[in-house]
Design a protein around this motif. Structure first.
Motif, short mmCIF file in Angstrom:
data_model
loop_
_atom_site.label_atom_id
_atom_site.label_comp_id
_atom_site.label_asym_id
_atom_site.label_seq_id
_atom_site.Cartn_x
_atom_site.Cartn_y
_atom_site.Cartn_z
N SER A 29 0.80 -1.09 0.10
CA SER A 29 -0.19 -0.10 0.00
C SER A 29 0.85 1.50 -0.12
O SER A 29 0.47 2.25 -0.23
CB SER A 29 -0.89 0.07 1.19
OG SER A 29 -0.25 -0.04 2.26
N LYS A 30 2.32 1.05 0.27
CA LYS A 30 2.98 2.44 0.08
C LYS A 30 2.84 2.87 -1.37
O LYS A 30 2.98 4.07 -1.42
CB LYS A 30 4.57 1.95 0.17
CG LYS A 30 4.75 1.46 1.74
CD LYS A 30 6.20 1.20 1.83
CE LYS A 30 6.73 0.43 3.06
NZ LYS A 30 7.94 -0.35 3.03
N CYS A 31 2.56 2.29 -2.09
CA CYS A 31 2.40 2.67 -3.56
C CYS A 31 1.02 3.35 -3.99
O CYS A 31 0.79 4.16 -4.91
CB CYS A 31 2.56 1.69 -4.65
SG CYS A 31 4.25 0.79 -4.98
N ASP A 32 0.06 3.04 -3.08
CA ASP A 32 -1.25 3.74 -3.41
C ASP A 32 -1.14 5.21 -3.25
O ASP A 32 -0.61 5.89 -2.27
CB ASP A 32 -2.10 3.19 -2.15
CG ASP A 32 -2.77 1.95 -2.25
OD1 ASP A 32 -2.61 1.33 -3.46
OD2 ASP A 32 -2.97 1.30 -1.32
N GLY A 33 -1.67 6.00 -4.11
CA GLY A 33 -1.79 7.24 -4.18
C GLY A 33 -0.37 8.06 -4.81
O GLY A 33 -0.47 9.24 -4.77
N LYS A 34 0.43 7.21 -5.13
CA LYS A 34 1.87 7.94 -5.66
C LYS A 34 1.68 8.24 -7.04
O LYS A 34 1.12 7.45 -7.78
CB LYS A 34 2.79 7.08 -5.23
CG LYS A 34 3.10 6.73 -3.81
CD LYS A 34 3.72 7.74 -3.10
CE LYS A 34 4.08 7.45 -1.72
NZ LYS A 34 3.08 7.20 -0.76
#
Length: 160
Positions: A29-34
């Motif tokens: 989820s670190k990639c979410d919204g990037k």
């Protein structure tokens, strides 16, 4: 390389202002919204300390039996060449939506492996092409959508 050698490399990189955000399969989820045009990962596949690479670098339109590219079929809306497509980065394991209809809203929807809704990411814009932020796609499904004005339903790709 010894732990001391790794520490020396990391210290040198920090001193030089070199930073990278690891993504790989563990991006989660670190990639979410990037933003796929600015979010980076550390590519160590080339050996050595690796290189900072944008997630969009290896992006592609996935080859699947479903439709991950759709063109607007209603020329009366003034965007007869408008499209929405799902983009996918195999290295970052992320997905996002892209369109050329810059005055309309584009988004990507993420679903868990069991088909339940997970999250969605809205658009990031430049002057001629618009794309959404990324969503984690490791073991999940995603679809790209374009909000079409008037009474038309959103134009969405199939799940990938």
């Amino acid at each position: 390389m010894t732990r001391l050698g790794v520490a020396a490399v990391l210290t040198t990189a920090a001193t030089l202002g070199i930073t990278a955000t690891p993504a790989f399969a563990a991006c989660g989820s670190k990639c979410d919204g990037k933003n796929p045009a600015s979010y980076t990962y550390l590519d160590t596949s080339v050996g050595g300390p690796g290189a900072t690479v944008l997630c969009q670098t290896d992006a592609k339109r996935p080859s699947v039996s479903g439709k991950v590219y759709k063109k607007l079929a209603n020329p009366n809306l003034g965007e007869n060449s408008a499209y929405v497509e799902l983009r996918y980065s195999p290295t970052c394991r992320t997905a996002w939506a892209r369109t050329n209809a810059y005055q309309w809203t584009v988004y990507v929807v993420s679903y868990n492996a069991n088909g339940s809704y997970r999250t969605q990411a809205e658009q990031v814009t430049n002057s001629t092409v618009k794309w959404s932020a990324m969503v984690n796609d490791a073991g999940m499904k995603a679809k790209a959508c374009l909000v079409v004005p008037v009474s038309e339903p959103d134009l969405c790709t199939d799940l990938y």
